[in-house]
Design a protein around this motif. Structure first.
Motif, PDB file in Angstrom:
ATOM      1  N   VAL A   1       9.125  -2.667  12.054  1.00  0.00           N
ATOM      2  CA  VAL A   1       9.432  -1.609  13.033  1.00  0.00           C
ATOM      3  C   VAL A   1       8.492  -0.426  12.840  1.00  0.00           C
ATOM      4  N   ASP A   2       8.234  -0.057  11.590  1.00  0.00           N
ATOM      5  CA  ASP A   2       7.310   1.043  11.340  1.00  0.00           C
ATOM      6  C   ASP A   2       5.897   0.712  11.808  1.00  0.00           C
ATOM      7  N   SER A   3       5.547  -0.555  11.784  1.00  0.00           N
ATOM      8  CA  SER A   3       4.236  -0.934  12.306  1.00  0.00           C
ATOM      9  C   SER A   3       4.181  -0.723  13.819  1.00  0.00           C
ATOM     10  N   ILE A   4       5.299  -0.927  14.504  1.00  0.00           N
ATOM     11  CA  ILE A   4       5.359  -0.654  15.942  1.00  0.00           C
ATOM     12  C   ILE A   4       5.206   0.835  16.200  1.00  0.00           C
TER      13      ILE A   4
ATOM     14  N   VAL B   1      15.228  -5.852   0.713  1.00  0.00           N
ATOM     15  CA  VAL B   1      14.204  -6.543   1.499  1.00  0.00           C
ATOM     16  C   VAL B   1      13.862  -5.666   2.703  1.00  0.00           C
ATOM     17  N   ALA B   2      12.600  -5.258   2.797  1.00  0.00           N
ATOM     18  CA  ALA B   2      12.183  -4.284   3.813  1.00  0.00           C
ATOM     19  C   ALA B   2      11.432  -4.921   4.974  1.00  0.00           C
ATOM     20  N   ASN B   3      11.610  -6.227   5.203  1.00  0.00           N
ATOM     21  CA  ASN B   3      10.877  -6.899   6.274  1.00  0.00           C
ATOM     22  C   ASN B   3      10.999  -6.174   7.608  1.00  0.00           C
ATOM     23  N   PHE B   4      12.226  -6.021   8.051  1.00  0.00           N
ATOM     24  CA  PHE B   4      12.458  -5.454   9.373  1.00  0.00           C
ATOM     25  C   PHE B   4      11.962  -4.012   9.453  1.00  0.00           C
ATOM     26  N   ASP B   5      12.198  -3.240   8.402  1.00  0.00           N
ATOM     27  CA  ASP B   5      11.788  -1.833   8.410  1.00  0.00           C
ATOM     28  C   ASP B   5      10.270  -1.701   8.492  1.00  0.00           C
ATOM     29  N   VAL B   6       9.565  -2.519   7.742  1.00  0.00           N
ATOM     30  CA  VAL B   6       8.103  -2.467   7.763  1.00  0.00           C
ATOM     31  C   VAL B   6       7.575  -2.876   9.132  1.00  0.00           C
TER      32      VAL B   6
ATOM     33  N   ASP C   1       0.837  -1.197   0.000  1.00  0.00           N
ATOM     34  CA  ASP C   1       0.000   0.000   0.000  1.00  0.00           C
ATOM     35  C   ASP C   1       0.879   1.257   0.000  1.00  0.00           C
ATOM     36  N   ALA C   2       0.585   2.157  -0.945  1.00  0.00           N
ATOM     37  CA  ALA C   2       1.423   3.350  -1.124  1.00  0.00           C
ATOM     38  C   ALA C   2       1.004   4.521  -0.252  1.00  0.00           C
ATOM     39  N   TYR C   3      -0.015   4.342   0.588  1.00  0.00           N
ATOM     40  CA  TYR C   3      -0.523   5.467   1.376  1.00  0.00           C
ATOM     41  C   TYR C   3      -0.463   5.240   2.885  1.00  0.00           C
ATOM     42  N   HIS C   4      -0.468   3.983   3.309  1.00  0.00           N
ATOM     43  CA  HIS C   4      -0.451   3.726   4.749  1.00  0.00           C
ATOM     44  C   HIS C   4       0.924   4.033   5.321  1.00  0.00           C
ATOM     45  N   ARG C   5       0.940   4.540   6.537  1.00  0.00           N
ATOM     46  CA  ARG C   5       2.191   4.934   7.189  1.00  0.00           C
ATOM     47  C   ARG C   5       3.184   3.782   7.260  1.00  0.00           C
ATOM     48  N   ILE C   6       2.738   2.551   7.406  1.00  0.00           N
ATOM     49  CA  ILE C   6       3.642   1.414   7.585  1.00  0.00           C
ATOM     50  C   ILE C   6       4.403   1.090   6.304  1.00  0.00           C
ATOM     51  N   THR C   7       3.715   1.058   5.186  1.00  0.00           N
ATOM     52  CA  THR C   7       4.335   0.580   3.944  1.00  0.00           C
ATOM     53  C   THR C   7       4.654   1.671   2.937  1.00  0.00           C
ATOM     54  N   GLN C   8       4.153   2.886   3.146  1.00  0.00           N
ATOM     55  CA  GLN C   8       4.359   3.943   2.152  1.00  0.00           C
ATOM     56  C   GLN C   8       5.835   4.166   1.797  1.00  0.00           C
ATOM     57  N   PRO C   9       6.764   4.192   2.761  1.00  0.00           N
ATOM     58  CA  PRO C   9       8.164   4.432   2.390  1.00  0.00           C
ATOM     59  C   PRO C   9       8.793   3.323   1.564  1.00  0.00           C
ATOM     60  N   TYR C  10       8.153   2.135   1.507  1.00  0.00           N
ATOM     61  CA  TYR C  10       8.762   0.980   0.856  1.00  0.00           C
ATOM     62  C   TYR C  10       7.936   0.454  -0.316  1.00  0.00           C
TER      63      TYR C  10
ATOM     64  N   THR D   1      -6.868  -1.806   6.200  1.00  0.00           N
ATOM     65  CA  THR D   1      -5.928  -1.573   5.117  1.00  0.00           C
ATOM     66  C   THR D   1      -5.188  -2.860   4.801  1.00  0.00           C
ATOM     67  N   SER D   2      -5.190  -3.241   3.528  1.00  0.00           N
ATOM     68  CA  SER D   2      -4.345  -4.341   3.071  1.00  0.00           C
ATOM     69  C   SER D   2      -2.954  -3.779   2.819  1.00  0.00           C
ATOM     70  N   LEU D   3      -1.980  -4.181   3.624  1.00  0.00           N
ATOM     71  CA  LEU D   3      -0.637  -3.608   3.531  1.00  0.00           C
ATOM     72  C   LEU D   3       0.213  -4.251   2.442  1.00  0.00           C
ATOM     73  N   ALA D   4       0.129  -5.555   2.282  1.00  0.00           N
ATOM     74  CA  ALA D   4       0.976  -6.252   1.307  1.00  0.00           C
ATOM     75  C   ALA D   4       0.258  -7.494   0.807  1.00  0.00           C
ATOM     76  N   SER D   5       0.419  -7.774  -0.499  1.00  0.00           N
ATOM     77  CA  SER D   5      -0.232  -8.933  -1.116  1.00  0.00           C
ATOM     78  C   SER D   5       0.773  -9.710  -1.955  1.00  0.00           C
ATOM     79  N   SER D   6       0.466 -10.981  -2.146  1.00  0.00           N
ATOM     80  CA  SER D   6       1.311 -11.826  -2.986  1.00  0.00           C
ATOM     81  C   SER D   6       1.017 -11.544  -4.457  1.00  0.00           C
ATOM     82  N   SER D   7       1.758 -12.164  -5.321  1.00  0.00           N
ATOM     83  CA  SER D   7       1.604 -11.917  -6.752  1.00  0.00           C
ATOM     84  C   SER D   7       0.352 -12.621  -7.285  1.00  0.00           C
ATOM     85  N   PRO D   8      -0.127 -12.255  -8.480  1.00  0.00           N
ATOM     86  CA  PRO D   8      -1.297 -12.936  -9.062  1.00  0.00           C
ATOM     87  C   PRO D   8      -1.071 -14.423  -9.307  1.00  0.00           C
TER      88      PRO D   8
END
Length: 559
Positions: free
Chosen positions: A488-491, A481-486, A377-386, A413-420
């Protein structure tokens, strides 16, 4: 006529000795100004003195003319006035420095506390509960030109804070061990930390400012003095990764980062410890600035008493990050996908985990069991930077079901989805045996792997992630890979940490004249020589030259 030197004619013309004295004297003063070798400086002044004495012995008539001639009465007046002015300037400078008087004439005011900084530092001094903050400023011979300004600025910090800010200047060259302990390598770097119980600077909790900035220094002082009370509750679960575990599956990177860099309080506790009468643990404590509960993994569903603790916490406005264990276990559902927990989350927050496993044979990390998400998601605070140029890697994740109509006062909000090309499977035993073909009932992608929900009425916030790989040590530091950053931003999002931090984050009003100018050590030394040596002594030299030329052109005797 023979063209040869007479016995009375000196080998060197007297004028050349006088010029040599002037040149050597200026060279000596220049060496002192740029902090050169003392032997060189004193040697040059010695040569100047010898040349001056040589001029006096070889041209006594010129010396007498200087002391008794007409030029002394007229040109000498200019020289005397110049010397008096220079002496007055030195006296005024000495008085102002000893009296600690200062006024900033520069447009940027970088070395005088801004109004925003003054208000923030004064608030520290007015609060008796806040600790003292120690600021170590590192200097060297090459930074002598800026030390006076920094000393005045730091004196202002000390005064405005009523002594809560302690300032110390340390020479890098004379105290290399101290600099190494604080991580400093260059002059003008500053180490900011609070005092420990023994009244000494706490080297483990401090932070190093690698470039001088008044706003940066003010904010570092605020961070060390006004550390918020934020708490992380890592819930102990069966087969879950440990808070202090340092292996690839552990959570030590997150725990140490929160504790050492942000001064959070971390505790690893069972859920039922919050209900014990003798326990000091409290949830939804209004006296603290923020808290969050993290449940990572878990192969056993929560018991009814445990579920009651969690649901009561969320109903009262609690914050939760729930990370599902990899879907590779047979038998009962793992903790995150348990029906009782899932039904409660779906009813109150509109989301829950499915008891399945998502695979992807086209967009995965090493094998289909590690699907990769690039749809964030390009607008939510958690995932927007990534949302652009980054990916999330999930290890055998569970998919997340999101309600078509969210509950009242809840934003989903759906933050991240898998591929089609992804799909889910519910037969874990088949996957363990190597069969990864889609089932007849498989859902196809894109499937939600991370989601967030917020109840605007209660203030509760929940973030769900399909696998514990979001916080695992093994997925930190991988390029792209933004796993850790996402995670932490969720915290930060859940606890409103950034909103709290903005209250102690000072930003002075931007002005065009504040644009920095950079100069290396050689340029700074040249500027210092021009302003402190060439200009004043150049005026003196010009006065001396005018006096000398007037003396030569003065009429002799009665002619």
């Amino acid at each position: 006529m023979q063209d040869k030197l007479s016995d009375d004619q000196p080998f060197l013309p007297p004028r050349s000795l006088l010029l040599l004295a002037l040149a050597a004297g200026l060279a000596g003063l220049l060496a002192f100004a740029i902090n050169a070798d003392a032997v060189v400086a004193w040697g040059a002044l010695g040569i100047a003195l010898l040349a001056l004495l040589g001029w006096a012995f070889t041209a006594p008539q010129q010396v007498r003319a200087v002391l008794t001639g007409r030029t002394l009465r007229f040109g000498g007046t200019s020289l005397l006035v110049t010397l008096v002015v220079l002496a007055a300037l030195v006296a005024i400078y000495t008085f102002v420095r000893q009296a600690n008087l200062s006024v900033t004439l520069s447009q940027s005011n970088e070395y005088a506390l801004s109004s925003e900084g003054r208000s923030a530092i004064a608030a520290i001094g007015a609060d008796p509960t806040l600790p003292q903050v120690h600021v170590t400023t590192f200097i060297s011979a090459t930074s002598a030109g800026i030390r006076d300004q920094l000393e005045l600025l730091m004196a202002e910090y000390v005064s405005v804070s009523q002594g809560k800010v302690i300032s110390e200047f340390v020479d890098l060259d004379r105290n290399p061990l101290r600099a190494e302990q604080m991580g400093a390598a260059n002059p003008n770097q500053q180490f900011v930390t609070r005092l420990n119980a023994e009244g000494e600077p706490d080297l483990e909790e401090g932070e190093l400012l690698r470039f001088f900035s008044q706003d940066g220094l003010t904010n570092a002082i605020l961070r060390n003095a006004v550390a918020g009370d934020f708490r992380t509750w890592f819930i102990e679960v069966e087969d879950g990764p440990g808070m202090n575990a340092s292996g690839p599956e552990g959570l030590s990177t997150l725990s140490l980062g929160l504790e050492q860099q942000l001064d959070w309080t971390n505790r690893e506790v069972p859920l039922l410890d919050f209900t014990r009468p003798e326990s000091e643990l409290r949830l939804n404590d209004p006296a603290i600035d923020g808290e969050i509960m993290i449940i990572a993994g878990g192969s056993r569903p929560l018991s009814e008493p445990e579920l009651a603790v969690l649901t009561d916490y969320l109903a009262g406005g609690g914050k939760l990050i729930l990370l599902a264990a990899p879907g590779l276990e047979t038998g009962s559902a793992p903790l995150a996908a348990d029906a009782a927990l899932g039904d409660w989350l779906f009813q109150h927050f509109g989301l829950r985990f499915r008891n399945d496993m998502v695979l992807d044979r086209s967009q995965a990390f090493q094998n289909p069991l590690y699907p990769v998400s690039t749809d964030m998601d390009a607008y939510h605070r958690i995932t927007q930077p990534y949302s652009q140029g980054f990916a999330l890697v999930f290890e055998a994740p569970h998919s997340i079901e999101i309600a078509t109509e969210p509950p009242a006062s809840v934003t989903l909000t759906s933050l991240a989805s898998s591929s089609p090309d992804s799909y889910n499977m519910r037969d874990f035993s088949a996957v363990l045996e190597g069969n990864i073909e889609p089932e007849e009932t498989s859902l196809t992608g894109p499937l939600v792997l991370a989601a967030a929900a917020e109840n605007s009425e209660t203030g509760a916030r929940v973030a769900l992630f399909g696998s514990t790989s979001m916080l695992a040590n093994g997925f930190t530091g991988i390029n792209g890979v933004a796993n850790f950053d996402v995670a932490v931003d969720s915290i930060f999002w859940a606890t409103d940490f950034e909103d709290w931090f903005s209250q102690v984050n000072i930003q002075s009003a931007a002005r065009p004249q504040d644009a920095p100018l950079f100069a290396d050590a050689q340029s700074l030394a040249l500027i210092n020589v021009i302003t402190s040596l060439l200009l004043p002594f150049g005026v003196l030299a010009i006065g001396a030259l005018v006096w000398y030329r007037n003396r030569e052109s003065a009429p002799q005797g009665g002619q």
